[in-house]
Design a protein around this motif. Structure first.
Motif, PDB file in Angstrom:
ATOM      1  N   SER A  31     -54.233 -47.243   9.338  1.00 47.37           N
ATOM      2  CA  SER A  31     -54.173 -47.450   7.823  1.00 47.37           C
ATOM      3  C   SER A  31     -55.560 -48.297   7.396  1.00 47.37           C
ATOM      4  O   SER A  31     -56.082 -47.505   6.369  1.00 47.37           O
ATOM      5  N   GLN A  32     -55.780 -49.414   7.807  1.00 49.60           N
ATOM      6  CA  GLN A  32     -56.955 -50.144   7.147  1.00 49.60           C
ATOM      7  C   GLN A  32     -58.164 -49.350   7.415  1.00 49.60           C
ATOM      8  O   GLN A  32     -59.069 -49.237   6.436  1.00 49.60           O
ATOM      9  N   THR A  33     -58.356 -48.504   8.393  1.00 49.66           N
ATOM     10  CA  THR A  33     -59.525 -47.729   8.767  1.00 49.66           C
ATOM     11  C   THR A  33     -59.585 -46.536   7.914  1.00 49.66           C
ATOM     12  O   THR A  33     -60.681 -46.387   7.192  1.00 49.66           O
ATOM     13  N   ALA A  34     -58.475 -45.997   7.598  1.00 50.19           N
ATOM     14  CA  ALA A  34     -58.332 -44.939   6.624  1.00 50.19           C
ATOM     15  C   ALA A  34     -58.660 -45.405   5.219  1.00 50.19           C
ATOM     16  O   ALA A  34     -59.369 -44.618   4.443  1.00 50.19           O
ATOM     17  N   GLN A  35     -58.307 -46.568   4.662  1.00 52.94           N
ATOM     18  CA  GLN A  35     -58.820 -47.126   3.513  1.00 52.94           C
ATOM     19  C   GLN A  35     -60.044 -47.145   3.310  1.00 52.94           C
ATOM     20  O   GLN A  35     -60.784 -46.865   2.434  1.00 52.94           O
ATOM     21  N   ALA A  36     -60.727 -47.970   4.549  1.00 58.88           N
ATOM     22  CA  ALA A  36     -62.302 -48.048   4.405  1.00 58.88           C
ATOM     23  C   ALA A  36     -62.945 -46.654   4.229  1.00 58.88           C
ATOM     24  O   ALA A  36     -63.785 -46.469   3.730  1.00 58.88           O
ATOM     25  N   ILE A  37     -62.519 -45.546   4.991  1.00 58.26           N
ATOM     26  CA  ILE A  37     -63.084 -44.152   4.846  1.00 58.26           C
ATOM     27  C   ILE A  37     -62.872 -43.759   3.657  1.00 58.26           C
ATOM     28  O   ILE A  37     -63.907 -43.252   2.848  1.00 58.26           O
ATOM     29  N   TRP A  38     -61.706 -43.983   2.871  1.00 63.10           N
ATOM     30  CA  TRP A  38     -61.297 -43.296   1.559  1.00 63.10           C
ATOM     31  C   TRP A  38     -62.421 -43.895   0.601  1.00 63.10           C
ATOM     32  O   TRP A  38     -62.855 -43.143  -0.402  1.00 63.10           O
ATOM     33  N   GLY A  66     -45.394 -54.335  19.867  1.00 57.52           N
ATOM     34  CA  GLY A  66     -46.163 -54.364  18.552  1.00 57.52           C
ATOM     35  C   GLY A  66     -47.233 -53.357  18.639  1.00 57.52           C
ATOM     36  O   GLY A  66     -47.967 -53.064  17.536  1.00 57.52           O
ATOM     37  N   GLY A  67     -46.977 -52.396  19.471  1.00 61.64           N
ATOM     38  CA  GLY A  67     -48.049 -51.387  19.651  1.00 61.64           C
ATOM     39  C   GLY A  67     -47.854 -50.271  18.650  1.00 61.64           C
ATOM     40  O   GLY A  67     -49.127 -49.864  18.248  1.00 61.64           O
ATOM     41  N   LEU A  68     -46.741 -50.018  18.250  1.00 62.40           N
ATOM     42  CA  LEU A  68     -46.596 -48.901  17.241  1.00 62.40           C
ATOM     43  C   LEU A  68     -47.045 -49.666  15.653  1.00 62.40           C
ATOM     44  O   LEU A  68     -47.974 -49.059  15.316  1.00 62.40           O
ATOM     45  N   ARG A  69     -46.808 -50.683  15.478  1.00 65.42           N
ATOM     46  CA  ARG A  69     -47.001 -51.218  14.203  1.00 65.42           C
ATOM     47  C   ARG A  69     -48.488 -51.530  14.189  1.00 65.42           C
ATOM     48  O   ARG A  69     -49.079 -51.352  13.203  1.00 65.42           O
ATOM     49  N   LYS A 108     -47.589 -42.754   4.069  1.00 61.33           N
ATOM     50  CA  LYS A 108     -46.712 -41.512   4.662  1.00 61.33           C
ATOM     51  C   LYS A 108     -47.458 -40.745   5.617  1.00 61.33           C
ATOM     52  O   LYS A 108     -46.741 -40.319   6.673  1.00 61.33           O
ATOM     53  N   GLN A 109     -48.543 -40.381   5.244  1.00 61.64           N
ATOM     54  CA  GLN A 109     -49.409 -39.633   6.401  1.00 61.64           C
ATOM     55  C   GLN A 109     -49.502 -40.432   7.759  1.00 61.64           C
ATOM     56  O   GLN A 109     -49.433 -39.691   8.574  1.00 61.64           O
ATOM     57  N   VAL A 110     -50.082 -41.629   7.711  1.00 57.82           N
ATOM     58  CA  VAL A 110     -50.030 -42.592   8.686  1.00 57.82           C
ATOM     59  C   VAL A 110     -48.836 -42.483   9.644  1.00 57.82           C
ATOM     60  O   VAL A 110     -48.870 -42.510  10.823  1.00 57.82           O
ATOM     61  N   ARG A 111     -47.962 -42.839   8.898  1.00 60.77           N
ATOM     62  CA  ARG A 111     -46.505 -42.987   9.685  1.00 60.77           C
ATOM     63  C   ARG A 111     -46.124 -41.571   9.998  1.00 60.77           C
ATOM     64  O   ARG A 111     -45.493 -41.502  11.219  1.00 60.77           O
ATOM     65  N   ASP A 112     -46.253 -40.590   9.424  1.00 64.17           N
ATOM     66  CA  ASP A 112     -45.789 -39.274  10.063  1.00 64.17           C
ATOM     67  C   ASP A 112     -46.667 -38.893  11.263  1.00 64.17           C
ATOM     68  O   ASP A 112     -45.964 -38.146  12.107  1.00 64.17           O
ATOM     69  N   ALA A 113     -47.936 -39.185  11.361  1.00 60.91           N
ATOM     70  CA  ALA A 113     -48.975 -38.889  12.242  1.00 60.91           C
ATOM     71  C   ALA A 113     -48.451 -39.616  13.618  1.00 60.91           C
ATOM     72  O   ALA A 113     -48.618 -38.998  14.793  1.00 60.91           O
ATOM     73  N   PHE A 114     -47.980 -40.850  13.358  1.00 60.78           N
ATOM     74  CA  PHE A 114     -47.543 -41.561  14.724  1.00 60.78           C
ATOM     75  C   PHE A 114     -46.021 -41.559  14.951  1.00 60.78           C
ATOM     76  O   PHE A 114     -45.544 -41.996  16.132  1.00 60.78           O
ATOM     77  N   ALA A 115     -45.480 -40.889  14.101  1.00 58.97           N
ATOM     78  CA  ALA A 115     -43.951 -40.717  14.419  1.00 58.97           C
ATOM     79  C   ALA A 115     -43.547 -40.201  15.633  1.00 58.97           C
ATOM     80  O   ALA A 115     -42.712 -40.526  16.412  1.00 58.97           O
ATOM     81  N   PRO A 116     -44.229 -38.959  16.044  1.00 56.36           N
ATOM     82  CA  PRO A 116     -43.729 -38.489  17.322  1.00 56.36           C
ATOM     83  C   PRO A 116     -44.015 -39.410  18.736  1.00 56.36           C
ATOM     84  O   PRO A 116     -43.651 -38.938  19.543  1.00 56.36           O
ATOM     85  N   ARG A 117     -44.914 -40.173  18.383  1.00 59.81           N
ATOM     86  CA  ARG A 117     -45.215 -41.048  19.377  1.00 59.81           C
ATOM     87  C   ARG A 117     -44.636 -42.555  19.391  1.00 59.81           C
ATOM     88  O   ARG A 117     -44.921 -43.467  20.117  1.00 59.81           O
ATOM     89  N   ALA A 118     -43.524 -42.565  18.655  1.00 60.14           N
ATOM     90  CA  ALA A 118     -43.186 -44.005  18.213  1.00 60.14           C
ATOM     91  C   ALA A 118     -42.343 -44.617  19.634  1.00 60.14           C
ATOM     92  O   ALA A 118     -42.955 -45.655  19.817  1.00 60.14           O
ATOM     93  N   GLU A 119     -41.671 -43.813  20.231  1.00 59.17           N
ATOM     94  CA  GLU A 119     -41.122 -44.324  21.467  1.00 59.17           C
ATOM     95  C   GLU A 119     -42.062 -44.820  22.670  1.00 59.17           C
ATOM     96  O   GLU A 119     -41.846 -46.030  23.182  1.00 59.17           O
ATOM     97  N   GLU A 120     -43.093 -43.964  22.578  1.00 59.09           N
ATOM     98  CA  GLU A 120     -44.195 -44.269  23.727  1.00 59.09           C
ATOM     99  C   GLU A 120     -44.834 -45.615  23.317  1.00 59.09           C
ATOM    100  O   GLU A 120     -45.173 -46.354  24.262  1.00 59.09           O
TER     101      GLU A 120
END
Length: 127
Positions: A86-93, A76-79, A57-69
């Protein structure tokens, strides 16, 4: 209050602010690393269902304002941006579960582009 650790939140915010060009460079560098065997997406540390849901949810919300761009750029840029962040965030967590090399493989493409990252946890081998 989110269960996502503050250092993970800081990474997600920083990653979501990267330019489309920088995100594409990260995508290309990661694809090259996967092809060479230097990056294994299956080695990403697993989160609990609740943790994964909160992060997603946090990652999707963070990228949502830039979805169109990001959709208007490369296919596949947004995906891709969401998946790599997400993978990098998991590694950090869960960096205490990774070796120094594994942590570097997940975070290196972002670090090389100026995204600040926390060091590994004490005793993890990641410093």
């Amino acid at each position: 209050m989110s269960m996502v650790p503050p250092e993970v939140t800081a990474f997600v915010v920083a990653a979501s602010r990267l330019s489309e060009r920088t995100l594409d460079a990260i995508r290309q560098a990661t694809a090259t690393a996967v092809a060479s065997g230097a990056y294994d997406p299956l080695a990403a540390p697993r989160l609990s269902a609740a943790e994964f849901s909160a992060l997603r949810k946090q990652v999707r919300d963070a990228f949502a304002p830039r979805a169109e761009e990001l959709r208007a750029g490369r296919p596949g840029g947004l995906r891709s941006a969401i998946a790599l962040a997400s993978q990098t965030a998991q590694a950090i967590w869960k960096r205490d579960r990774l070796t120094a090399d594994q942590y570097a493989s997940f975070t290196g493409t972002f670090a090389a582009r100026g995204v600040p990252l926390p060091p590994g946890a004490p005793g993890s081998g990641v410093s």
